[in-house]
Scaffold this active site. Structure first.
Site, PDB file in Angstrom:
ATOM      1  N   SER A 121      11.464  45.957  44.638  1.00  0.00           N
ATOM      2  CA  SER A 121      12.761  45.334  44.904  1.00  0.00           C
ATOM      3  C   SER A 121      13.722  45.715  43.777  1.00  0.00           C
ATOM      4  O   SER A 121      13.347  46.448  42.856  1.00  0.00           O
ATOM      5  CB  SER A 121      12.600  43.821  45.008  1.00  0.00           C
TER       6      SER A 121
ATOM      7  N   CYS B   6      35.810  25.702  38.148  1.00  0.00           N
ATOM      8  CA  CYS B   6      35.113  24.631  38.863  1.00  0.00           C
ATOM      9  C   CYS B   6      34.554  23.601  37.876  1.00  0.00           C
ATOM     10  O   CYS B   6      35.317  22.795  37.355  1.00  0.00           O
ATOM     11  CB  CYS B   6      34.054  25.216  39.784  1.00  0.00           C
TER      12      CYS B   6
ATOM     13  N   LEU C 291      16.335  47.669  43.855  1.00  0.00           N
ATOM     14  CA  LEU C 291      16.703  49.091  43.807  1.00  0.00           C
ATOM     15  C   LEU C 291      18.201  49.290  43.990  1.00  0.00           C
ATOM     16  O   LEU C 291      18.672  50.421  44.033  1.00  0.00           O
ATOM     17  CB  LEU C 291      15.962  49.856  44.906  1.00  0.00           C
TER      18      LEU C 291
ATOM     19  N   GLU D  72      21.936  45.399  56.199  1.00  0.00           N
ATOM     20  CA  GLU D  72      20.914  45.536  55.159  1.00  0.00           C
ATOM     21  C   GLU D  72      19.810  44.509  55.415  1.00  0.00           C
ATOM     22  O   GLU D  72      20.100  43.343  55.653  1.00  0.00           O
ATOM     23  CB  GLU D  72      21.583  45.275  53.799  1.00  0.00           C
TER      24      GLU D  72
ATOM     25  N   HIS E 214      36.934  29.054  42.873  1.00  0.00           N
ATOM     26  CA  HIS E 214      36.222  30.201  42.287  1.00  0.00           C
ATOM     27  C   HIS E 214      37.016  31.488  42.487  1.00  0.00           C
ATOM     28  O   HIS E 214      36.753  32.235  43.435  1.00  0.00           O
ATOM     29  CB  HIS E 214      34.843  30.340  42.933  1.00  0.00           C
TER      30      HIS E 214
ATOM     31  N   MET F 193      36.532  23.446  34.887  1.00  0.00           N
ATOM     32  CA  MET F 193      37.773  22.657  34.922  1.00  0.00           C
ATOM     33  C   MET F 193      37.434  21.176  34.744  1.00  0.00           C
ATOM     34  O   MET F 193      38.096  20.458  33.993  1.00  0.00           O
ATOM     35  CB  MET F 193      38.517  22.861  36.245  1.00  0.00           C
TER      36      MET F 193
ATOM     37  N   GLU G 266      36.777  34.205  40.993  1.00  0.00           N
ATOM     38  CA  GLU G 266      35.964  35.419  40.828  1.00  0.00           C
ATOM     39  C   GLU G 266      35.483  35.967  42.170  1.00  0.00           C
ATOM     40  O   GLU G 266      35.186  37.147  42.296  1.00  0.00           O
ATOM     41  CB  GLU G 266      34.777  35.148  39.887  1.00  0.00           C
TER      42      GLU G 266
ATOM     43  N   LEU H 267      24.154  47.279  46.680  1.00  0.00           N
ATOM     44  CA  LEU H 267      25.215  48.090  46.113  1.00  0.00           C
ATOM     45  C   LEU H 267      25.329  49.410  46.885  1.00  0.00           C
ATOM     46  O   LEU H 267      26.429  49.886  47.184  1.00  0.00           O
ATOM     47  CB  LEU H 267      24.882  48.363  44.645  1.00  0.00           C
TER      48      LEU H 267
ATOM     49  N   LYS I   8       9.503  68.598  49.734  1.00  0.00           N
ATOM     50  CA  LYS I   8       8.180  67.984  49.943  1.00  0.00           C
ATOM     51  C   LYS I   8       8.330  66.559  50.502  1.00  0.00           C
ATOM     52  O   LYS I   8       7.629  66.175  51.443  1.00  0.00           O
ATOM     53  CB  LYS I   8       7.438  67.945  48.594  1.00  0.00           C
TER      54      LYS I   8
END
Ligand code: GLN
Length: 547
Positions: free
Chosen positions: A16, A385, A18, A142, A519, A388, A521, A22, A225
């Site tokens: 995992s 959040c 990998l 995915e 949030h 604050m 971000e 992304l 190969k």
């Protein structure tokens, strides 16, 4: 679903982590750069209904969508790379599939049938894949986990069936594997990839493209190969060599021919993608003019994936200000264990302090201490959040004469400056909650509007007096304390349109002190950095010039 929507299924093998998420996001960006409309989805084999109740240090950040779904952090990558907002219908788990199937069974919808994994569970998974589409050219799905996991079998079976039903001209299977480097032999090994593909073939899926993660270049004969042993054309064996930063991933995968192979698979002759935007971002990231250090004072700092979007948004702010952003991860409990003289050194040379989202009493006093330091020492501060809520407690206790100020999240208290939200409006509806509710899916989730006061720093940063941001919290700053807090210098510069829920607070007497209940971000993108992060890093840059 558009008649010509094509489906790309991305599975992972060998190990995992990998970077499948992304990679999927980068492929989405590349197809988009070729002019296609894309959508990205994640199918997670674990049994939780959603990741909302999982510990951030186990599963990483919970990414919240506009429509209030608590989802896997890979959806954050999808949004940041394509700009396409994800939705509730873009992430599903085994838990969700089974709870839907079982609810239908209880209602009697299956008309007496015996409910089985095939076809009932697999049908529910297929329905998820085809559901809620809007003329997309490509849907990238995915599959979480690694091929060979017990939990992923129904998902693999479902996508195998889809491959059969819609045919090669509309379905493509990409398998992401690892080519480990054995130092003693000085070689990259292809055997784990061969085994992983065998495992996939054993459930009836032949990958069309292999994306092989490696730390070293692979000699051409080795590539041939892999192709030979895995029944894949050598051209479709794509090398995904490690790159210096994530913004180079779309460029590197394009170089290696990933998007070209996907288009070739479907017989599409599209134009060469325009990747100038990614080139600029990667270049600016790699060539900063200076650097700043931001202290993130949180509780889940042992796993940086717990703050995935936050780290990314700070990078975006850095790119916009042409500085490299170094992050100093600080466990807030150090500020509780050491006294105010000895902890100073942790924060002495930072140019900004950020307290992110969080839950529970443990570590909260340390956050209040770090915020006090930021306020008193004029260090730029961004609170998100919980960050604050703690900033409000700091002012209430230190400046507003309310030493008992607390949050009811920590237990009953005399001065509930932060309290449980039991009722709020969501569009035209009233949402109600009580302390006895389930923990899963019951927070104030998703996008909510915020009215910004004219002339405030927030309105300057946003260049707007009305914004919509994503939320994920159960408690809220108590508007009844507005006057006391404002008299102590903490202005409520953003409120919900009904004026009842404080959304943004700031200190006009400080160089840069902004804290928000939402949030930001989650909405920042490398090509569209969030204004609060641009402003915060700009203030940090200013501060680092002064020291
Ligand atoms: N624990 C706080 C609440 O539920 C803050 C949540 C958060 O920071 N996301 O209101």
């Amino acid at each position: 679903m558009a008649a010509l929507t094509r489906f790309v299924f991305i599975t992972g093998g060998v190990v995992s982590s990998l970077g499948k998420g992304l990679g999927s996001a980068a492929l989405g960006a590349l197809l988009q750069a070729r002019g296609y409309k894309v959508r990205l989805r994640k199918l997670d084999p674990y049994l939780n209904v959603d990741p909302g109740t999982m510990s951030p240090t186990q599963h990483g950040e919970v990414f919240v969508t506009d429509d209030g779904a608590e989802t896997d952090l890979d959806l954050g990558h999808y949004e940041r790379f394509t700009g396409v907002h994800t939705r509730q219908t873009d992430n599903v788990t085994t838990g969700r599939i089974y709870s839907d199937v079982l609810a239908k069974e209880r209602r009697g919808d299956y008309l007496g049938a015996t409910i089985q994994v095939i076809p009932h569970v697999t049908d529910a998974i297929k329905k998820f894949v085809f559901n809620d589409l809007n003329d997309e050219d490509f849907v990238l799905c995915e599959i979480g986990g690694t091929v060979g996991d017990i939990e992923s079998l129904p998902f693999l079976e479902a996508i195998r069936q889809i491959g059969n039903e819609i045919g090669k001209q509309r379905a493509c299977f990409i398998h992401v594997t690892l080519l480990p480097y054995i130092a003693a032999a000085g070689e990259l090994k292809t055997k784990p990839t061969q085994h992983s593909v065998k495992e996939l073939q054993s459930v009836g899926i032949q990958p069309d493209i292999l994306l092989c993660r490696t730390e070293h270049p692979l000699p051409a004969e080795q590539r041939a190969k892999i192709g030979l042993f895995c029944n894949v054309r050598p051209d479709a064996v794509i090398l995904a060599e490690d790159v210096r930063n994530i913004y180079e991933v779309p460029l590197a995968y394009h170089e290696q021919g990933l998007d070209g192979q996907v288009c070739a698979h479907f017989g599409l002759k599209s134009k060469i993608p325009d990747l100038s935007c990614w080139r600029d971002i990667a270049h600016n990231f790699a060539h900063p003019e200076g650097e700043v250090t931001i202290a993130i004072v949180g509780k889940y700092t042992s796993l940086q994936d717990s703050y995935k979007s936050l780290g990314e948004a700070l990078s975006h702010g850095g790119i916009a200000n042409k500085v490299k952003v170094n992050i100093k991860w600080l466990d807030s409990e150090v500020f509780e264990q050491e006294d105010s003289q000895t902890y100073l050194h942790h924060l002495e040379n930072v140019s900004g302090i950020l307290v992110p989202g969080g839950f529970g009493k443990r570590g909260s006093e340390g956050k209040v201490e770090a915020i006090r330091f930021a306020r008193e020492q004029n260090v730029p501060y961004l609170g998100i959040c919980f960050g604050m809520q703690m900033a409000v407690l700091e002012t209430a206790r230190g400046l507003a004469g309310i030493p008992q100020a607390s949050s009811t999240e920590f237990g009953p208290c005399d001065e509930p400056v932060v309290g449980l939200m039991t009722e709020w409006s969501a569009g035209n509806q009233v949402q109600t909650r009580s302390g006895a509710d389930d923990l899963g899916g019951t927070m104030r989730l998703g996008v909510y509007p915020c009215q910004i006061a004219k002339g405030s720093l927030a309105s300057k940063l946003y260049g707007a007096d009305f914004v919509e941001e994503r939320h994920r919290h159960r408690y809220e700053v108590n508007i009844a304390y507005q006057d006391k807090l404002e008299n102590a210098g903490l202005k409520m510069s953003g409120l919900s349109p009904d004026g009842l829920l404080p959304e943004i607070v700031e200190r006009p007497d400080h160089p840069w002190f902004v804290a928000v209940q939402f949030h930001p971000e989650l909405k920042s993108k490398p090509f569209e950095p969030h204004p609060l992060f641009v402003g915060f890093i700009s203030a940090a840059r200013e501060k680092s010039r002064l020291v």
